[in-house]
Design a protein around this motif. Sequence first.
Motif, PDB file in Angstrom:
ATOM      1  N   GLU A  40       0.817  -1.212   0.000  1.00  0.00           N
ATOM      2  CA  GLU A  40       0.000   0.000   0.000  1.00  0.00           C
ATOM      3  C   GLU A  40       0.852   1.264   0.000  1.00  0.00           C
ATOM      4  O   GLU A  40       0.520   2.259  -0.641  1.00  0.00           O
ATOM      5  N   CYS A  41       1.984   1.241   0.732  1.00  0.00           N
ATOM      6  CA  CYS A  41       2.832   2.445   0.816  1.00  0.00           C
ATOM      7  C   CYS A  41       4.021   2.375  -0.134  1.00  0.00           C
ATOM      8  O   CYS A  41       4.919   3.217  -0.070  1.00  0.00           O
ATOM      9  N   LYS A  42       4.037   1.342  -1.017  1.00  0.00           N
ATOM     10  CA  LYS A  42       5.123   1.167  -1.987  1.00  0.00           C
ATOM     11  C   LYS A  42       6.490   1.111  -1.310  1.00  0.00           C
ATOM     12  O   LYS A  42       7.479   1.609  -1.839  1.00  0.00           O
ATOM     13  N   GLY A  43       6.565   0.547  -0.103  1.00  0.00           N
ATOM     14  CA  GLY A  43       7.843   0.357   0.584  1.00  0.00           C
ATOM     15  C   GLY A  43       8.468   1.630   1.101  1.00  0.00           C
ATOM     16  O   GLY A  43       9.688   1.665   1.339  1.00  0.00           O
ATOM     17  N   SER A  44       7.696   2.702   1.300  1.00  0.00           N
ATOM     18  CA  SER A  44       8.255   3.961   1.802  1.00  0.00           C
ATOM     19  C   SER A  44       8.940   3.738   3.150  1.00  0.00           C
ATOM     20  O   SER A  44       8.299   3.282   4.103  1.00  0.00           O
ATOM     21  N   PRO A  45      10.247   4.034   3.281  1.00  0.00           N
ATOM     22  CA  PRO A  45      10.935   3.834   4.557  1.00  0.00           C
ATOM     23  C   PRO A  45      10.279   4.603   5.700  1.00  0.00           C
ATOM     24  O   PRO A  45      10.199   4.111   6.821  1.00  0.00           O
ATOM     25  N   LEU A  46       9.805   5.827   5.415  1.00  0.00           N
ATOM     26  CA  LEU A  46       9.157   6.625   6.450  1.00  0.00           C
ATOM     27  C   LEU A  46       7.897   5.931   6.964  1.00  0.00           C
ATOM     28  O   LEU A  46       7.711   5.762   8.164  1.00  0.00           O
ATOM     29  N   VAL A  47       7.016   5.516   6.058  1.00  0.00           N
ATOM     30  CA  VAL A  47       5.758   4.908   6.471  1.00  0.00           C
ATOM     31  C   VAL A  47       5.998   3.587   7.183  1.00  0.00           C
ATOM     32  O   VAL A  47       5.400   3.301   8.217  1.00  0.00           O
ATOM     33  N   VAL A  48       6.901   2.763   6.624  1.00  0.00           N
ATOM     34  CA  VAL A  48       7.197   1.474   7.249  1.00  0.00           C
ATOM     35  C   VAL A  48       7.732   1.676   8.659  1.00  0.00           C
ATOM     36  O   VAL A  48       7.348   0.967   9.600  1.00  0.00           O
ATOM     37  N   SER A  49       8.614   2.668   8.837  1.00  0.00           N
ATOM     38  CA  SER A  49       9.195   2.921  10.152  1.00  0.00           C
ATOM     39  C   SER A  49       8.156   3.465  11.126  1.00  0.00           C
ATOM     40  O   SER A  49       8.107   3.061  12.291  1.00  0.00           O
ATOM     41  N   LEU A  50       7.317   4.411  10.654  1.00  0.00           N
ATOM     42  CA  LEU A  50       6.280   4.959  11.520  1.00  0.00           C
ATOM     43  C   LEU A  50       5.321   3.866  12.000  1.00  0.00           C
ATOM     44  O   LEU A  50       5.003   3.764  13.187  1.00  0.00           O
ATOM     45  N   ILE A  51       4.875   3.028  11.045  1.00  0.00           N
ATOM     46  CA  ILE A  51       3.927   1.974  11.416  1.00  0.00           C
ATOM     47  C   ILE A  51       4.614   0.918  12.278  1.00  0.00           C
ATOM     48  O   ILE A  51       4.031   0.406  13.239  1.00  0.00           O
ATOM     49  N   GLY A  52       5.889   0.595  11.955  1.00  0.00           N
ATOM     50  CA  GLY A  52       6.617  -0.373  12.774  1.00  0.00           C
ATOM     51  C   GLY A  52       6.741   0.089  14.211  1.00  0.00           C
ATOM     52  O   GLY A  52       6.561  -0.693  15.160  1.00  0.00           O
ATOM     53  N   ALA A  53       7.047   1.387  14.414  1.00  0.00           N
ATOM     54  CA  ALA A  53       7.172   1.923  15.769  1.00  0.00           C
ATOM     55  C   ALA A  53       5.835   1.869  16.497  1.00  0.00           C
ATOM     56  O   ALA A  53       5.772   1.581  17.702  1.00  0.00           O
ATOM     57  N   LEU A  54       4.745   2.137  15.782  1.00  0.00           N
ATOM     58  CA  LEU A  54       3.427   2.069  16.411  1.00  0.00           C
ATOM     59  C   LEU A  54       3.064   0.630  16.780  1.00  0.00           C
ATOM     60  O   LEU A  54       2.464   0.370  17.828  1.00  0.00           O
ATOM     61  N   LEU A  55       3.437  -0.310  15.924  1.00  0.00           N
ATOM     62  CA  LEU A  55       3.127  -1.712  16.193  1.00  0.00           C
ATOM     63  C   LEU A  55       3.925  -2.252  17.379  1.00  0.00           C
ATOM     64  O   LEU A  55       3.499  -3.210  18.026  1.00  0.00           O
ATOM     65  N   ARG A  56       5.084  -1.670  17.637  1.00  0.00           N
ATOM     66  CA  ARG A  56       5.856  -2.092  18.813  1.00  0.00           C
ATOM     67  C   ARG A  56       5.032  -1.842  20.081  1.00  0.00           C
ATOM     68  O   ARG A  56       5.075  -2.643  21.021  1.00  0.00           O
ATOM     69  N   GLU A  57       4.275  -0.740  20.090  1.00  0.00           N
ATOM     70  CA  GLU A  57       3.446  -0.420  21.252  1.00  0.00           C
ATOM     71  C   GLU A  57       2.098  -1.150  21.199  1.00  0.00           C
ATOM     72  O   GLU A  57       1.548  -1.525  22.230  1.00  0.00           O
ATOM     73  N   PHE A  58       1.552  -1.330  19.981  1.00  0.00           N
ATOM     74  CA  PHE A  58       0.237  -1.960  19.836  1.00  0.00           C
ATOM     75  C   PHE A  58       0.339  -3.084  18.797  1.00  0.00           C
ATOM     76  O   PHE A  58      -0.086  -2.939  17.648  1.00  0.00           O
ATOM     77  N   PRO A  59       0.919  -4.224  19.161  1.00  0.00           N
ATOM     78  CA  PRO A  59       1.208  -5.289  18.193  1.00  0.00           C
ATOM     79  C   PRO A  59      -0.022  -5.931  17.569  1.00  0.00           C
ATOM     80  O   PRO A  59       0.110  -6.669  16.595  1.00  0.00           O
ATOM     81  N   GLU A  60      -1.201  -5.657  18.127  1.00  0.00           N
ATOM     82  CA  GLU A  60      -2.409  -6.283  17.575  1.00  0.00           C
ATOM     83  C   GLU A  60      -3.072  -5.391  16.519  1.00  0.00           C
ATOM     84  O   GLU A  60      -4.136  -5.737  15.999  1.00  0.00           O
ATOM     85  N   ARG A  61      -2.465  -4.240  16.178  1.00  0.00           N
ATOM     86  CA  ARG A  61      -3.143  -3.275  15.302  1.00  0.00           C
ATOM     87  C   ARG A  61      -2.733  -3.362  13.829  1.00  0.00           C
ATOM     88  O   ARG A  61      -2.821  -2.379  13.105  1.00  0.00           O
ATOM     89  N   TRP A  62      -2.277  -4.500  13.369  1.00  0.00           N
ATOM     90  CA  TRP A  62      -1.888  -4.643  11.956  1.00  0.00           C
ATOM     91  C   TRP A  62      -3.048  -4.244  11.036  1.00  0.00           C
ATOM     92  O   TRP A  62      -2.880  -3.460  10.110  1.00  0.00           O
ATOM     93  N   GLY A  63      -4.208  -4.816  11.268  1.00  0.00           N
ATOM     94  CA  GLY A  63      -5.367  -4.526  10.420  1.00  0.00           C
ATOM     95  C   GLY A  63      -5.794  -3.074  10.502  1.00  0.00           C
ATOM     96  O   GLY A  63      -6.178  -2.463   9.496  1.00  0.00           O
ATOM     97  N   TYR A  64      -5.695  -2.493  11.714  1.00  0.00           N
ATOM     98  CA  TYR A  64      -6.115  -1.103  11.902  1.00  0.00           C
ATOM     99  C   TYR A  64      -5.252  -0.155  11.064  1.00  0.00           C
ATOM    100  O   TYR A  64      -5.776   0.700  10.333  1.00  0.00           O
ATOM    101  N   TYR A  65      -3.925  -0.291  11.165  1.00  0.00           N
ATOM    102  CA  TYR A  65      -3.051   0.628  10.439  1.00  0.00           C
ATOM    103  C   TYR A  65      -3.127   0.396   8.934  1.00  0.00           C
ATOM    104  O   TYR A  65      -2.962   1.327   8.141  1.00  0.00           O
ATOM    105  N   LEU A  66      -3.369  -0.852   8.502  1.00  0.00           N
ATOM    106  CA  LEU A  66      -3.574  -1.099   7.080  1.00  0.00           C
ATOM    107  C   LEU A  66      -4.821  -0.370   6.592  1.00  0.00           C
ATOM    108  O   LEU A  66      -4.808   0.260   5.530  1.00  0.00           O
ATOM    109  N   ARG A  67      -5.884  -0.417   7.376  1.00  0.00           N
ATOM    110  CA  ARG A  67      -7.116   0.279   6.975  1.00  0.00           C
ATOM    111  C   ARG A  67      -6.905   1.781   6.917  1.00  0.00           C
ATOM    112  O   ARG A  67      -7.444   2.460   6.031  1.00  0.00           O
ATOM    113  N   GLN A  68      -6.109   2.328   7.849  1.00  0.00           N
ATOM    114  CA  GLN A  68      -5.852   3.768   7.820  1.00  0.00           C
ATOM    115  C   GLN A  68      -5.106   4.163   6.546  1.00  0.00           C
ATOM    116  O   GLN A  68      -5.368   5.199   5.943  1.00  0.00           O
TER     117      GLN A  68
END
Length: 1119
Positions: free
Chosen positions: A317-345
């Motif tokens: 979805e983000c075409k491998g953008s390092p910024l987006v991948v890093s932002l979402i990765g950092a958020l998932l570290r705190e909320f590991p169950e939110r994969w589907g949520y951040y994909l929908r966003q």
Amino acid sequence: MEERARSCLLRSRATLEQDIKASYLMDHMISDGVLTGVEEERVLSKPTRREQAAALLEVLLWKDNRAYISFYNALIRESYGDLASLLHNDLPQLSPEGEKSYSNGISPTVQAILSEGGVPQRPVVFVNRPALLNKVREKLYKLQNAVGWVTVFGMAGSGKSVLAAESVKDHTLIKECFPDGIHWLSVGQCERADLLVRLQSLCFRLEQSQVSEAPLRPPSSLEEAKERLRFLMLRRFPRALLILDDVWDSYTLRAFDIQCRVLLTTRNRSLTDSVSGRYLVPVESGLDEEKALEILALYVNGKLHNLPEQARSIVKECKGSPLVVSLIGALLREFPERWGYYLRQLQKKQFQRIRKSSSYDYEALDQAMDASLQVLKKEHRELYKDLSVLEKDVKVPAKVLSVLWGKELEDVEDVLQEFVNKSLLFRDCNQRPYLYYLHDLQLDFLTEQNRSQLQAYSKGLPTSVDVECLYWYRFLPHHMARAGLSKELYSLMFSLDWVKNKAQIMGSAHLINDYVEYGAILDQENSEVRLQFQEFLSLNGHQLEQRPFPDVVQLALSQPHSSEVYKQALLQAKERANRGQLYLDWVNKSNQESLSRLVLHPHQNSVYYACFSRDGSKIASCGASKTLRVFKSTSGEKLQEILAHDDEVLCCAFSPDDRHIATCSSDRKVKVWNVEKGTLLRVFEDEHEEQINHCQFTNTNRRVLLATCSNDKITNTKLWNLNKPTSQNTMFGHMEPVNHCCFSPDDTYLATSSNDGTLKLFEVQSANEWKSIDINSFFPDNDDETGVMVKCSTWSADGARIFCAAKNTVFLWDFEANKRMAECSGHLSWVPCVQFSPKGSLLLSSSDDQTIRLWETERVHTSSAVALKRDFDVVFNQDDITVVAADSKNRLQVPSGNILATLLGHTKTVHHCLFTEDGQTLITSSEDTTVRVWRWRTGECLVLKGHKEPVRKFHLVGFSSSSPALLSWSFDGTAKVWELSSGKKLQDLECHHGAVLSADISLDGQVFSTASADKTAKLWNMLNGSLLKICSRESKDSMDSFHGGWVTDLHFSPDNKVLVSTGGYIKWWSVERGEALQTFYTTGANLKRIHVSPDFKSFVTIDNIGILYILKQVEGGQL
């Protein structure tokens, strides 16, 4: 590996790649235990020696000191002494100290230099990008002996800063190029006062590192700060590197133009255009999938293979953008169950929800995107926002944006250049004119920001398309639909003119896609009209691919009278007829209904096989062209084309998961391909000794097997496991070639179709024959000495029924009752392939007539149309037209108004029929060797017997006289003259040694001619039967190539200005100019004759699948 050893390899890389032979060296390195067999295989997979050498060095760069020493020793052993000397001075020591490694791969000395210079530490989650890193270091080495600028540029969030910091973490690079140190300054967007503070800070840091009697006061102005920095860099740090991170404008850059070595990161590639000694390094906008997934795995402390499926979707979805991948990765570290949520966003473009949880400068992704826009002029900012109307992954020429913005082309190109320079837009320089496109994130951001303005933008799009501007042909419906311009979309899509223009430029598949994609919108206006246009394109798309381009109006006149397509065509035909153009209306077509859903013409030669993917979304086809092609099943749009074999490709089959496709060929090989990438995965060869006719995967994933069958006499059916190099089992039973094989729905049985006329069922588990069905018995009237060859079969979804094909007909049989349920006639030649769609509602058939047809299964079951043969006669009586023709059961059908006469008598195929001038007498000739004279209204019949072989044709002689006669000729080599009233034989001539194929009578009735298979033509005296002359007959019709077959019949108009001819279809010609005036494409082909009314305005013919055509000239045309 130590940094100096790695740097030595990098410096010597070009020389090593040019000279070494990798396969020799790897044997030694594997023996030393520093290289694995998998790595050796990966290196050897490269096609050339140089590429293998490059691959080996790439592997080596990520090894330890032992690998470097092993490589060095291998060079010595293989007599590469000169190359080994390049590596000698940097050989690492294998002492305990030398073997010591550091957690981050950076030595304490390098770490100290970077810390003193303010270079940022690596991010907590770091993934190396070696190719980009090497490019930056290569440019930095160019600053070893001269000052200059290295500019690293790319869009927001592409990883420029991390890349710049990582590039200087190299001991050799610092030692050789920048021994006076590395100094980092984060610049960003700053005002004049902020810039002065940054310069003061940098000067203070440089002065602190030098011994001084007293500290200097800070510079009080930009000019003073610039001069002090120049002095420090020139006198005290002449070989230092200054890194300026995130520079936005040229004003800021001028403050650092002090003749030193500079590494610069920016979004604007044009910043350094005015300086000398500059080197550019573009940073691509996205990481590859594996690198991006590695970042996500590191953030959540997991393994790649344990990541959920949403991980790949986020990267995609983000075409491998390092910024987006890093932002979402950092958020998932705190909320590991939110994969589907951040994909929908991401999918909803809710960028403000993806908020900061890292050290990045902006609080959320939308702020980072917006910051890039704010540096544009207000006017250009508004123009940039207009780009939100564009389509994802579509490159557009400047001319399109010239239409959108209403500006001159040159002005548009200047604006686009500014966007490209600021990494707000990308340019494809591989084509002329240049094409421009947005990154998906940029387009999504603009769409979210400008959602309310989209309609206003789209209203500015042109409604009349420019022929030179392909973009509008392809995307005008998209823009109208996106802007909510429903009425304009109806007007466009329900226009025959739009169909003609777009089909001629883009092809029919794009048009069909439009009707499918925007069907929901169009159906709100009129679903019937949408289906009528879609059906017209689906059934005539193969004609629209022809060149020269056919007349769309004439094609549309073949649609049902109730169709909107027909109504528009008729209006245009009448208008053009008033200008002297010729159009023909098929007046009796209301009785004909096509059962085909889609007709494709994918290959230039015969189509041997076509199949659905398991999900029904794709169709694969193959044939004599040696290629495999994959299409969308809804529109026929091509998705993949592969040159698959060295000989004809006879079959193709999708795997149960649709990821792979198998092909087999006359070259005796079976190949398995990756569908998406088109790459070859596996080849099976050597076991089949003759051509492989068919291949088929099992239907389920429980145990995937591939079945093949061939022309081998005994070992003609085999089962393969894709993980094994040889076949798993062989089925024995057929002693003649096997044409087809297919698994039952539950994979319990394998059905095989053979030239021996049988359909056999084998148990897959045991490979034993379970049942054999004699298909020959279903064809009791077959005259073919070779018997019935069963070409193929396919199971119904419940396994209770089976379709099989023999000759050019497809039959549906109830499997258990051995009862024929229906038949499908429509193909013009052999049908080697039939297949149900996954849901069973459609049947796919392909033929040697170069077409693929989709049939609606339920409608095929109820089909009962009468198939007429091509030998017929017509009586024209003012507006009344009477036709007589033989049907498939050798009955004579005479439709005349509401009357249908059926004449029984002939026992075999009727070859020719003819009305007398008064219309009361009908004469017929037949395969049964007889000629019959009928009073067709009463059924009375006079039989003329005398020929020993089939009677092809006859002519009436002097019918208006008191004693009319009939001339007949036959395959027995004779011609006979009969008295019509009594049936008495008047002449019996032994004309030829071969079959008599044709005869004609002179206008005065005194002479007749015969032509024969013995390649002679003879002239005879009609009165006494004497031979007058023998002549050769060696001419070929020059219009053959225009007809799709031999020209079989010709008629001149009464004024000799127009000629109508039949062959594969019907054509009308201008006699004076020799040019075609019009073409009528029949459903079938191989027309034998055409009947023409005296006024040359009505035309009647029958095609080879039994469809009757009564054509009338559209009123208003002048012939």
